[in-house]
Motif scaffolding. Structure first.
Motif, short mmCIF file in Angstrom:
data_model
loop_
_atom_site.label_atom_id
_atom_site.label_comp_id
_atom_site.label_asym_id
_atom_site.label_seq_id
_atom_site.Cartn_x
_atom_site.Cartn_y
_atom_site.Cartn_z
N MET A 135 -16.82 -14.44 -0.28
CA MET A 135 -16.64 -13.01 -0.55
C MET A 135 -15.45 -12.84 -1.48
SD MET A 135 -16.33 -9.87 2.14
CE MET A 135 -15.32 -10.87 3.21
N ASN A 136 -15.66 -12.13 -2.59
CA ASN A 136 -14.61 -11.95 -3.56
C ASN A 136 -13.53 -11.03 -3.01
OD1 ASN A 136 -15.92 -13.50 -5.50
ND2 ASN A 136 -17.12 -11.75 -6.23
N LYS A 137 -12.29 -11.40 -3.30
CA LYS A 137 -11.18 -10.57 -2.87
C LYS A 137 -10.99 -9.42 -3.86
CE LYS A 137 -8.67 -14.18 -0.42
NZ LYS A 137 -7.40 -14.90 -0.26
N VAL A 138 -10.57 -8.27 -3.34
CA VAL A 138 -10.38 -7.10 -4.18
C VAL A 138 -8.91 -6.74 -4.21
CG1 VAL A 138 -10.98 -4.68 -4.50
CG2 VAL A 138 -12.67 -6.25 -3.55
N TYR A 139 -8.32 -6.83 -5.37
CA TYR A 139 -6.92 -6.45 -5.53
C TYR A 139 -6.88 -5.13 -6.27
CZ TYR A 139 -6.03 -11.24 -4.12
OH TYR A 139 -5.98 -12.41 -3.43
N HIS A 140 -6.39 -4.12 -5.64
CA HIS A 140 -6.45 -2.78 -6.20
C HIS A 140 -5.11 -2.09 -5.96
CE1 HIS A 140 -8.02 1.17 -7.24
NE2 HIS A 140 -9.17 0.61 -7.56
N PRO A 141 -4.61 -1.29 -6.93
CA PRO A 141 -3.33 -0.58 -6.71
C PRO A 141 -3.35 0.31 -5.48
CG PRO A 141 -3.98 -0.47 -9.02
CD PRO A 141 -5.14 -1.09 -8.28
N ILE A 142 -4.53 0.83 -5.13
CA ILE A 142 -4.61 1.70 -3.95
C ILE A 142 -4.23 0.93 -2.69
CG2 ILE A 142 -6.20 3.06 -2.53
CD1 ILE A 142 -7.77 3.72 -5.02
N ASN A 143 -4.47 -0.37 -2.68
CA ASN A 143 -4.13 -1.18 -1.51
C ASN A 143 -2.64 -1.10 -1.19
OD1 ASN A 143 -6.80 -1.93 -1.56
ND2 ASN A 143 -6.44 -3.97 -2.38
N LYS A 144 -1.83 -1.09 -2.25
CA LYS A 144 -0.38 -1.03 -2.04
C LYS A 144 0.02 0.31 -1.43
CE LYS A 144 1.09 -4.26 -5.66
NZ LYS A 144 1.97 -4.45 -6.85
N VAL A 145 -0.61 1.38 -1.90
CA VAL A 145 -0.29 2.72 -1.38
C VAL A 145 -0.68 2.81 0.09
CG1 VAL A 145 -0.77 5.18 -1.58
CG2 VAL A 145 -0.57 3.77 -3.65
N ILE A 146 -1.89 2.34 0.41
CA ILE A 146 -2.37 2.38 1.79
C ILE A 146 -1.48 1.53 2.69
CG2 ILE A 146 -4.26 1.66 3.32
CD1 ILE A 146 -6.18 2.50 1.09
N SER A 147 -1.11 0.35 2.21
CA SER A 147 -0.24 -0.54 2.99
C SER A 147 1.11 0.11 3.26
CB SER A 147 -0.04 -1.86 2.25
OG SER A 147 -1.26 -2.52 2.06
N PHE A 148 1.65 0.77 2.26
CA PHE A 148 2.96 1.41 2.40
C PHE A 148 2.90 2.56 3.40
CE2 PHE A 148 6.29 4.41 0.97
CZ PHE A 148 7.40 3.58 1.15
N LEU A 149 1.84 3.38 3.31
CA LEU A 149 1.69 4.50 4.24
C LEU A 149 1.41 4.01 5.65
CD1 LEU A 149 -0.31 7.02 2.02
CD2 LEU A 149 2.10 7.13 2.69
N PHE A 150 0.64 2.93 5.75
CA PHE A 150 0.38 2.33 7.07
C PHE A 150 1.69 1.85 7.68
CE2 PHE A 150 -0.94 -1.11 9.94
CZ PHE A 150 -1.89 -0.45 10.71
N LEU A 151 2.56 1.29 6.84
CA LEU A 151 3.86 0.83 7.29
C LEU A 151 4.69 2.00 7.84
CD1 LEU A 151 5.95 -1.62 7.25
CD2 LEU A 151 6.70 -0.68 5.07
N LEU A 152 4.59 3.15 7.19
CA LEU A 152 5.39 4.32 7.58
C LEU A 152 4.70 5.20 8.62
CD1 LEU A 152 6.76 5.46 4.09
CD2 LEU A 152 7.91 4.07 5.82
N PHE A 153 3.58 4.75 9.13
CA PHE A 153 2.77 5.59 10.00
C PHE A 153 3.53 6.16 11.20
CE2 PHE A 153 -1.17 6.77 12.21
CZ PHE A 153 -1.86 7.31 11.14
N PRO A 154 4.38 5.39 11.89
CA PRO A 154 5.12 5.97 13.02
C PRO A 154 5.97 7.18 12.61
CG PRO A 154 5.27 3.60 13.07
CD PRO A 154 4.65 3.95 11.75
N PHE A 155 6.46 7.20 11.38
CA PHE A 155 7.23 8.34 10.89
C PHE A 155 6.31 9.48 10.46
CE2 PHE A 155 10.29 4.87 10.33
CZ PHE A 155 11.40 5.42 10.96
N LEU A 156 5.15 9.15 9.91
CA LEU A 156 4.19 10.18 9.53
C LEU A 156 3.74 10.98 10.75
CD1 LEU A 156 1.87 8.34 6.95
CD2 LEU A 156 3.87 9.75 6.50
N LEU A 157 3.62 10.30 11.90
CA LEU A 157 3.18 10.98 13.12
C LEU A 157 4.16 12.05 13.56
CD1 LEU A 157 1.87 7.88 15.11
CD2 LEU A 157 0.50 9.81 14.35
N ILE A 158 5.43 11.87 13.24
CA ILE A 158 6.46 12.84 13.64
C ILE A 158 6.27 14.16 12.90
CG2 ILE A 158 8.95 13.28 13.71
CD1 ILE A 158 9.34 10.25 13.95
#
Length: 421
Positions: A1-24
């Protein structure tokens, strides 16, 4: 299965990282993020043929659960109102699938820091909440509501959920510290952290958050017996401090002792616990549960429709149920996930929901390393969230759906790191 490298991945990863703060910030921003993530996941599944992850048995069952609640809405007497809740629910499932896809393609950035961020979020929220307890106002200016006298921490005044928030992250953060300080003389810092957050949850007056955290601590002993003395000391100090607070703070005493005892059918009089004339069914929770069960009996297969408890409960046929508080039986939901699914979506949906998450738990048991405190603490957090004998929010609500499928994403990170190691 080909890997997909996309700029959106970085944004999603960053927001996922900050998710505990987003919940506040409230449910809106996390829900927008999850909705957009679900759309992106659907794009990956179709355009890049990443649908292989959907073939996991637990995901297939959860999709069936989704279709069952949509069908329940279609069959409801309040179709449009119910569909508003059931149709968008699929976004949560796609959100967790997206995290699995990104992890498998090694496109989750900052995943080594996700647990550190959770720890930082818990520490900051705890300090903010303790500040509000001692000074009646917290760092952002939220004052204690004089009518409710409940701590809100950094959450909005109408969202008295800071104890619930801390209870949903306390063990993940504790597991991270326990893992970080393993074989270190600073291991005691992990238990100081646990003690302070545990007491903070008590001070919020959120009974179910405190009870579930207490239950979770005893469950932790099953996996971490070598730290028995630290757990015992934590429980002893928490008990002493809690008794001191109850003795000197009438508001906490009324919320955490008197009201809790009355819900369970007891009362506190002249320094003694005595049997109260009412029982649990006479409490407002009992009224909700009885009503939900009766609605289920009238709609066994597909329920009355997601989100319709608030409407159907007002029917006069439910006004004579055996509860002294049956006049306050109505609410936005019956305050228990499983009774809500039964009354709103029927027996088929409940069976599918339970089957999906039982399969997921089996998958976790096979995949996690339970000798790792971070793994077993996160697992316990998930079990506590799904524990059936507790009062809860709405399972169809953005807030609780976000937590449930966010945990799944966290597990995929843990499993991927185990395989890498």
């Amino acid at each position: 299965m080909n890997k997909v490298y996309h700029p959106i991945n970085k944004v999603i990863s960053f927001l996922f990282l900050l998710f505990p703060f987003l919940l506040i910030t409230g449910p809106a921003i996390p829900d927008i993020f999850i909705s957009l993530s679900a759309i992106y996941c659907l794009f990956l599944c179709i355009y890049y043929k990443k649908y292989i992850e959907i073939k996991y048995s637990f995901f297939l069952i959860l999709f069936l659960f989704y279709f069952s609640i949509v069908l329940s809405s279609i069959l409801s007497n309040y179709q449009l109102f119910s569909l508003e809740s059931s149709v968008p629910y699929i976004r949560f499932i796609f959100f967790s699938i997206l995290i699995m896809i990104l992890i498998k393609d090694n496109n989750i950035y900052f995943k080594d820091y996700i647990f550190l961020i959770i720890l930082i979020a818990v520490i900051l929220v705890t300090l903010d909440t303790l500040t509000q307890f001692f000074f009646r106002t917290e760092i952002f200016g939220n004052r204690i509501d004089p009518d409710q006298n409940r701590l809100t921490g950094p959450f909005r005044d109408d969202e008295r959920i800071v104890g619930s928030y801390l209870s949903k992250f306390i063990f993940i953060a504790f597991g991270y510290l326990l893992y970080y300080f393993k074989n270190s003389k600073f291991i005691f810092l992990s238990f100081i952290f646990l003690l302070i957050v545990y007491i903070c949850i008590f001070l919020t007056g959120e009974r179910m958050a405190f009870i579930s955290t207490t239950f979770g601590i005893f469950l932790l002993l099953c996996f971490n017996l070598r730290y028995l003395k630290f757990f015992i000391l934590t429980i002893i100090f928490t008990t002493i401090i809690s008794l001191f607070v109850i003795t000197n703070n009438e508001l906490v005493k009324n919320r955490m002792l008197n009201t809790t005892l009355q819900v369970m059918g007891f009362n506190y009089e002249d320094g003694k616990i005595v049997k109260y004339e009412n029982n649990f069914l006479d409490s407002h929770y009992g009224a909700h549960y009885l009503t939900a069960y009766e609605i289920f009996k009238d709609n066994i297969t597909f329920g009355s429709g997601p989100k319709t408890f608030r409407i159907v409960c007002a029917d006069d046929k439910y006004s004579n149920l055996p509860s002294k508080n049956i006049h306050i039986r109505c609410s936005t939901h019956p305050h228990n996930y499983y009774l809500q699914i039964l009354s709103d979506a029927g027996i088929i949906s409940l069976v599918l929901f339970l089957t999906g998450f039982i399969l997921f738990i089996i998958y976790l048991i096979k995949s996690l390393n339970f000798n790792n405190p971070l793994h077993n603490c996160t697992f316990i957090t998930f079990l506590l969230f799904l524990w059936p004998f507790q009062s809860t929010g709405s399972i169809f609500n953005n807030w609780y759906g976000v937590y449930l499928f966010y945990y799944m994403g966290i597990f995929f990170i843990l499993i991927s790191e185990k395989k890498e190691n």
